[in-house]
Design a protein around this motif. Structure first.
Motif, PDB file in Angstrom:
ATOM      1  N   GLN A  36      14.085   0.639  -8.532  1.00  0.00           N
ATOM      2  CA  GLN A  36      14.073   0.815  -9.977  1.00  0.00           C
ATOM      3  C   GLN A  36      12.925   0.012 -10.550  1.00  0.00           C
ATOM      4  N   SER A  37      11.939   0.693 -11.081  1.00  0.00           N
ATOM      5  CA  SER A  37      10.747   0.035 -11.579  1.00  0.00           C
ATOM      6  C   SER A  37      10.978  -0.588 -12.943  1.00  0.00           C
ATOM      7  N   THR A  38      10.482  -1.813 -13.115  1.00  0.00           N
ATOM      8  CA  THR A  38      10.535  -2.458 -14.420  1.00  0.00           C
ATOM      9  C   THR A  38       9.164  -2.970 -14.825  1.00  0.00           C
ATOM     10  N   GLY A  39       8.121  -2.507 -14.148  1.00  0.00           N
ATOM     11  CA  GLY A  39       6.785  -2.965 -14.507  1.00  0.00           C
ATOM     12  C   GLY A  39       5.736  -2.322 -13.632  1.00  0.00           C
ATOM     13  N   LYS A  40       4.480  -2.734 -13.802  1.00  0.00           N
ATOM     14  CA  LYS A  40       3.374  -2.187 -13.030  1.00  0.00           C
ATOM     15  C   LYS A  40       3.450  -2.695 -11.594  1.00  0.00           C
ATOM     16  N   GLY A  41       2.779  -1.952 -10.699  1.00  0.00           N
ATOM     17  CA  GLY A  41       2.738  -2.344  -9.311  1.00  0.00           C
ATOM     18  C   GLY A  41       4.032  -2.083  -8.577  1.00  0.00           C
ATOM     19  N   SER A  42       4.845  -1.139  -9.079  1.00  0.00           N
ATOM     20  CA  SER A  42       6.129  -0.860  -8.465  1.00  0.00           C
ATOM     21  C   SER A  42       6.001   0.264  -7.454  1.00  0.00           C
ATOM     22  N   GLY A  43       7.123   0.790  -7.007  1.00  0.00           N
ATOM     23  CA  GLY A  43       7.124   1.880  -6.058  1.00  0.00           C
ATOM     24  C   GLY A  43       7.729   1.500  -4.729  1.00  0.00           C
ATOM     25  N   SER A  44       8.489   0.428  -4.688  1.00  0.00           N
ATOM     26  CA  SER A  44       9.143   0.019  -3.447  1.00  0.00           C
ATOM     27  C   SER A  44      10.284   0.966  -3.118  1.00  0.00           C
ATOM     28  N   THR A  45      10.595   1.073  -1.829  1.00  0.00           N
ATOM     29  CA  THR A  45      11.739   1.872  -1.391  1.00  0.00           C
ATOM     30  C   THR A  45      12.632   1.025  -0.506  1.00  0.00           C
ATOM     31  N   VAL A  46      13.906   1.382  -0.484  1.00  0.00           N
ATOM     32  CA  VAL A  46      14.899   0.642   0.295  1.00  0.00           C
ATOM     33  C   VAL A  46      15.548   1.581   1.302  1.00  0.00           C
ATOM     34  N   GLU A  47      15.566   1.168   2.573  1.00  0.00           N
ATOM     35  CA  GLU A  47      16.278   1.898   3.616  1.00  0.00           C
ATOM     36  C   GLU A  47      17.390   0.998   4.140  1.00  0.00           C
ATOM     37  N   SER A  48      18.565   1.568   4.362  1.00  0.00           N
ATOM     38  CA  SER A  48      19.735   0.762   4.698  1.00  0.00           C
ATOM     39  C   SER A  48      20.486   1.335   5.893  1.00  0.00           C
ATOM     40  N   ALA A  49      21.135   0.455   6.634  1.00  0.00           N
ATOM     41  CA  ALA A  49      21.953   0.882   7.773  1.00  0.00           C
ATOM     42  C   ALA A  49      23.004  -0.183   8.069  1.00  0.00           C
ATOM     43  N   PRO A  50      24.196   0.226   8.519  1.00  0.00           N
ATOM     44  CA  PRO A  50      25.238  -0.738   8.885  1.00  0.00           C
ATOM     45  C   PRO A  50      24.902  -1.398  10.220  1.00  0.00           C
ATOM     46  N   ALA A 284      11.740 -15.226  -0.821  1.00  0.00           N
ATOM     47  CA  ALA A 284      10.693 -15.053   0.182  1.00  0.00           C
ATOM     48  C   ALA A 284       9.414 -14.608  -0.507  1.00  0.00           C
ATOM     49  N   THR A 285       8.273 -14.920   0.117  1.00  0.00           N
ATOM     50  CA  THR A 285       6.964 -14.574  -0.434  1.00  0.00           C
ATOM     51  C   THR A 285       6.345 -13.432   0.343  1.00  0.00           C
ATOM     52  N   ASP A 286       5.776 -12.459  -0.377  1.00  0.00           N
ATOM     53  CA  ASP A 286       4.985 -11.399   0.247  1.00  0.00           C
ATOM     54  C   ASP A 286       3.542 -11.885   0.272  1.00  0.00           C
ATOM     55  N   ARG A 287       3.086 -12.329   1.432  1.00  0.00           N
ATOM     56  CA  ARG A 287       1.745 -12.895   1.555  1.00  0.00           C
ATOM     57  C   ARG A 287       0.669 -11.866   1.280  1.00  0.00           C
ATOM     58  N   ARG A 288       0.991 -10.603   1.429  1.00  0.00           N
ATOM     59  CA  ARG A 288       0.007  -9.540   1.202  1.00  0.00           C
ATOM     60  C   ARG A 288      -0.353  -9.413  -0.269  1.00  0.00           C
ATOM     61  N   THR A 289       0.661  -9.424  -1.141  1.00  0.00           N
ATOM     62  CA  THR A 289       0.439  -9.206  -2.568  1.00  0.00           C
ATOM     63  C   THR A 289       0.604 -10.470  -3.412  1.00  0.00           C
ATOM     64  N   GLN A 326      13.791 -11.903   3.808  1.00  0.00           N
ATOM     65  CA  GLN A 326      12.567 -12.427   4.407  1.00  0.00           C
ATOM     66  C   GLN A 326      11.520 -11.329   4.371  1.00  0.00           C
ATOM     67  N   VAL A 327      10.241 -11.708   4.378  1.00  0.00           N
ATOM     68  CA  VAL A 327       9.151 -10.745   4.244  1.00  0.00           C
ATOM     69  C   VAL A 327       8.135 -10.954   5.355  1.00  0.00           C
ATOM     70  N   THR A 328       7.663  -9.839   5.915  1.00  0.00           N
ATOM     71  CA  THR A 328       6.574  -9.896   6.878  1.00  0.00           C
ATOM     72  C   THR A 328       5.720  -8.640   6.734  1.00  0.00           C
ATOM     73  N   GLY A 329       4.412  -8.807   6.568  1.00  0.00           N
ATOM     74  CA  GLY A 329       3.487  -7.682   6.517  1.00  0.00           C
ATOM     75  C   GLY A 329       3.798  -6.645   5.462  1.00  0.00           C
ATOM     76  N   GLY A 330       4.242  -7.075   4.287  1.00  0.00           N
ATOM     77  CA  GLY A 330       4.529  -6.127   3.220  1.00  0.00           C
ATOM     78  C   GLY A 330       5.883  -5.452   3.324  1.00  0.00           C
TER      79      GLY A 330
END
Length: 355
Positions: A36-50, A284-289, A326-330
């Protein structure tokens, strides 16, 4: 409970935690959901699994392209706990390792909670909170190598590969403990009376460790040479901490305040406070962005923050009760305690962070 500044090609992570939220639709494999975008630079997606019941934290191994995760179910005596080897692409469990039994009569095992990866020595470090210890496992075989006692209510752990050090937070007695990742011997112990060290981060260049002091609303800064820590104020109820890529800025997830604090480490002061959601639990920090992600336990969301502007970029729905990010490589990995899988499992989520 990791984004921790790490040596190039080395990643380690950690954190733990409470409450409610919304769950995503589940299938046997990962299912994609838009953010759900609330600003510029959005467009993330979430994939989930049990995955399994009782998820706590995860850590990504770049060396082996494996997502390691911990799980523990119930209160002592804990008889169900596992160290999971997960495919980061499909979010399927590739292998599961049971910690050693500590009480044959009750069947209690050395349950695992916090986790960090040491790709330099191809090991996994865990905190065994109920047993007041940390443990080391072989990444290749999953074999338990050693248990190291004397870490009271061991909460989180982080690996400094460059300096061959693993730092553990001893929440029960206000102590941060350092171990040699080659010999497994204790090398440093720093206590701040009345403190409650929880989340950890380490500056990979300098080896300086940082602990979020949940009791004192501050950061405990420990340099490699100094025995006296520096105390830096932060927000209300800091429970998790991450560093910027250059190591000059710290970010804390403030559980009581329900938000993110941005701290200038040189000045020793909070420069921005950003509301993210009730029960902010892991950061967590996204070192890429340069973006910072905060897992919010109560609403069941992950908030993407632009720390320079102090604004929320995006809010992403996960399962109920996200426990660690946690974040790694975007790519961010989140584990929850939703219990919404077909057999009551908790979920793992993979977030592809938008630019």
């Amino acid at each position: 409970m990791t984004s921790l500044t790490c040596r190039i090609r080395r990643t380690a992570a950690v954190a733990v935690a409470l409450a409610a939220g919304s769950a995503l639709a589940l299938t046997g494999t990962a299912s994609a959901q838009p953010g759900q975008s609330t600003g510029k630079g959005s467009g993330s997606t979430v994939e989930s699994a049990p995955l399994v019941k009782g998820l706590y934290q995860s850590a990504y191994s770049e060396r082996n392209n494996v997502l390691w995760a911990t799980s523990a179910v119930g209160r002592p005596p804990v008889t169900t706990s596992s160290l999971l080897k997960v495919d980061p692409r499909t979010l399927k469990v590739k292998a599961s390792y049971t910690p050693p039994v500590t009480n044959a009569e009750t069947g209690a095992v050395e349950a695992v909670y916090g986790i960090a990866v040491d790709d330099e020595h191809n090991t996994v470090w865990t905190t065994n909170t109920r047993d007041n210890s940390v443990a080391v496992y072989d990444q290749r075989t999953g074999k338990h190598l050693v248990s190291l006692p004397g870490v009271n209510h061991a909460r989180e752990i982080v690996v400094d590969a460059k300096h061959n050090t693993a730092w553990a937070s001893s929440f029960g007695d206000g102590t941060v403990v350092a171990f040699d990742t080659r010999t497994f011997k204790e090398k440093k112990r720093v206590t701040v009376e009345g403190s409650g060290p929880a989340g950890l981060a380490v500056n990979a260049r300098t080896g300086t460790a940082y602990a979020a002091d949940l009791n004192g609303d501050r950061i405990i800064e420990i340099t490699r040479k100094s025995e006296s820590p520096r105390l830096i104020p932060t927000g209300d109820g800091p429970i998790s901490i991450a560093l910027s890529k250059d190591g000059r800025t710290a970010y804390t997830a403030d559980q009581a305040a329900g938000g993110l604090s941005v701290i200038d480490l040189k000045k020793g002061a909070v420069t921005k406070s950003v509301p993210t959601g009730a029960g902010a639990l892991s950061v967590a920090t996204d070192r890429r962005t340069g973006s910072v992600l905060v897992a919010n336990r109560t609403p069941g969301t992950v908030t993407v923050v632009d720390p320079a502007k102090g604004t929320v970029v995006e809010t992403l729905a996960t399962g109920a009760n996200p426990n660690h990010v946690q974040v790694t490589g975007g790519t961010a990995f989140v584990v929850d305690k939703s219990g919404t899988g077909p057999e009551g499992q908790d979920q793992a989520h993979r977030i592809r962070i938008g630019r």
